[in-house]
Write a protein that holds these residues in place. Structure first.
Motif, PDB file in Angstrom:
ATOM      1  N   THR A 174      11.612 -26.080 -57.116  1.00  0.00           N
ATOM      2  CA  THR A 174      11.695 -26.116 -55.659  1.00  0.00           C
ATOM      3  C   THR A 174      11.644 -26.761 -55.494  1.00  0.00           C
ATOM      4  O   THR A 174      12.787 -27.486 -54.419  1.00  0.00           O
ATOM      5  N   ALA A 212       5.149 -27.314 -50.346  1.00  0.00           N
ATOM      6  CA  ALA A 212       4.932 -25.759 -51.786  1.00  0.00           C
ATOM      7  C   ALA A 212       5.601 -27.183 -53.453  1.00  0.00           C
ATOM      8  O   ALA A 212       4.789 -26.631 -53.754  1.00  0.00           O
ATOM      9  N   THR A 213       6.447 -27.925 -53.037  1.00  0.00           N
ATOM     10  CA  THR A 213       6.784 -28.040 -54.439  1.00  0.00           C
ATOM     11  C   THR A 213       5.487 -29.115 -55.010  1.00  0.00           C
ATOM     12  O   THR A 213       4.791 -29.496 -55.974  1.00  0.00           O
ATOM     13  N   LEU A 242      14.753 -26.504 -53.460  1.00  0.00           N
ATOM     14  CA  LEU A 242      14.757 -26.924 -52.247  1.00  0.00           C
ATOM     15  C   LEU A 242      13.561 -28.040 -51.577  1.00  0.00           C
ATOM     16  O   LEU A 242      12.678 -27.864 -51.647  1.00  0.00           O
ATOM     17  N   TRP A 294      10.949 -27.999 -49.127  1.00  0.00           N
ATOM     18  CA  TRP A 294      10.016 -28.073 -48.726  1.00  0.00           C
ATOM     19  C   TRP A 294       9.204 -28.802 -49.991  1.00  0.00           C
ATOM     20  O   TRP A 294       8.729 -27.997 -50.888  1.00  0.00           O
ATOM     21  N   VAL A 340       8.009 -23.512 -61.630  1.00  0.00           N
ATOM     22  CA  VAL A 340       8.285 -23.315 -60.534  1.00  0.00           C
ATOM     23  C   VAL A 340       8.205 -24.201 -59.673  1.00  0.00           C
ATOM     24  O   VAL A 340       9.110 -24.446 -58.980  1.00  0.00           O
ATOM     25  N   GLY A 341       7.572 -25.167 -59.433  1.00  0.00           N
ATOM     26  CA  GLY A 341       7.568 -26.267 -58.579  1.00  0.00           C
ATOM     27  C   GLY A 341       8.442 -27.167 -58.904  1.00  0.00           C
ATOM     28  O   GLY A 341       9.291 -27.440 -58.027  1.00  0.00           O
TER      29      GLY A 341
END
Length: 344
Positions: A246, A256-257, A250, A253, A242-243
């Motif tokens: 992201t 979050a990454t 995105l 972001w 997911v990282g």
């Protein structure tokens, strides 16, 4: 230096770590734990200090060889010492040991830019040699007799064969470490090419590695509650995937990454060492197995920084290498489903 040459600075030490680790049992038998760790620290210190004398591209690559040999000796022998001296809590101590590696990465990433501005980049690179000397002094405080007994015990211990499960452990370690080395080598470059200043990208890497440290401590605390390591691996692999998504989809972001990549890789790295220790019956078995797992695993991981530099030179973009790493996540997920329970 080209991106491809810069990639070699990360690839060379990791390849050496892999090659020497394959002979881990023999190295421990010939040098012994105590002498091997001392020689390793001397190699690291010498390689780093030489960078302050001559910092051209060829010298940087040459000292990468010397530092790689030193780090390889530490990576082979310190886990053996942990396995024998902390038998009942070896998995927790092993996790703390691997977490300390990430703490060092966080420290260097945070201080690289300030040290360069203060004393120049050559002295910034060589200054880390003082930490190696401090580590050498600390190691001399460890009683030699206990370490000597470790060597004698491992010499007489029966050796387990390298089986199919050992290859699984090697591949798991290789993929997890590939993600770790890729992030260290190319995450700052990804954001610099997004328009970030180099110092800010360095602080971003420091933040990420600090989160990896937090993840390592979480794993250390969770190991006692999860005798079955598979749930921890599944969660860590999903968070890493997911990282990466992201970051690619995105890039703005970045917060979050950083959190997702840090938690994912920060958990995978210690877990891959822990499951290797879980499968070791004694010190001799540990030296042989950790050598095989780290040897092949580091050779797998070494390809990623170099391959990343090659793609950078050819395409001018880092999206391709991150996409390759993302494709490895399902493979890691499938491999982790076959992880066995600890032997002791």
């Amino acid at each position: 230096m080209s991106d491809q040459q810069v990639g070699l600075l990360s690839t060379i030490p990791i390849v050496l770590m892999g090659i020497l680790s394959l002979a881990g049992g023999k190295i421990q038998h010939v040098l012994g734990t105590n002498k091997g760790i001392i020689i390793g620290l001397i190699c690291i210190s010498g390689g780093l200090f030489l960078r302050g004398i001559d910092g051209n591209g060829d010298s940087l690559i040459a000292t990468a060889f010397l530092c790689g040999i030193g780090v390889a000796l530490e990576q082979i022998l310190i886990p053996v010492f942990i396995r024998t001296q902390f038998r009942r809590s070896s998995s927790v101590v092993m996790s703390l040991y691997s977490t300390s590696i990430m703490m060092g990465a966080a420290l260097s990433a945070a201080l690289a830019s300030p040290l360069t501005q203060w004393s120049g980049w050559r002295h910034a690179l060589s200054s880390w040699g003082w930490l190696s000397l401090i580590a050498l002094c600390v190691w001399f405080s460890v009683p030699y007799l206990r370490i000597q007994n470790v060597q004698e015990a491992s010499d007489n211990a029966p050796k387990s064969p390298i089986d199919g499960y050992s290859w699984r452990l090697m591949t798991i370690f290789g993929i997890g470490t590939a993600a770790y080395t890729l992030i260290l080598a190319w995450l700052p470059t990804f954001y610099v090419r997004q328009g970030w200043p180099e110092s800010k990208a360095g602080y971003l890497l420091a933040t990420l590695t600090a989160i990896e440290v937090v993840a390592g401590f979480i794993v250390s605390l969770a190991l006692g509650k999860f005798r079955d390591r598979r749930p921890l691996f599944v969660i860590s692999t999903m968070v890493l995937a997911v990282g990466i998504i992201t970051m690619l989809v995105l890039p703005a972001w970045y917060g979050a990454t950083v959190v997702l990549l840090g938690l994912g890789v920060g958990a995978l790295f210690p877990l891959s060492l822990v499951i290797t220790a879980d499968y070791s019956k004694n010190a001799g078995d540990m030296a042989r197995l950790i050598g095989f797992v780290q040897g092949g695993g580091y050779i797998i991981a070494a390809c990623m920084p170099y391959f990343g530099g090659l793609l950078h030179d050819r395409t001018g973009s880092s999206s391709g290498i991150w996409g390759v790493m993302l494709c490895f996540c399902p493979i890691l997920f499938l491999l982790c489903r076959g992880i066995k329970q600890p032997l002791s």
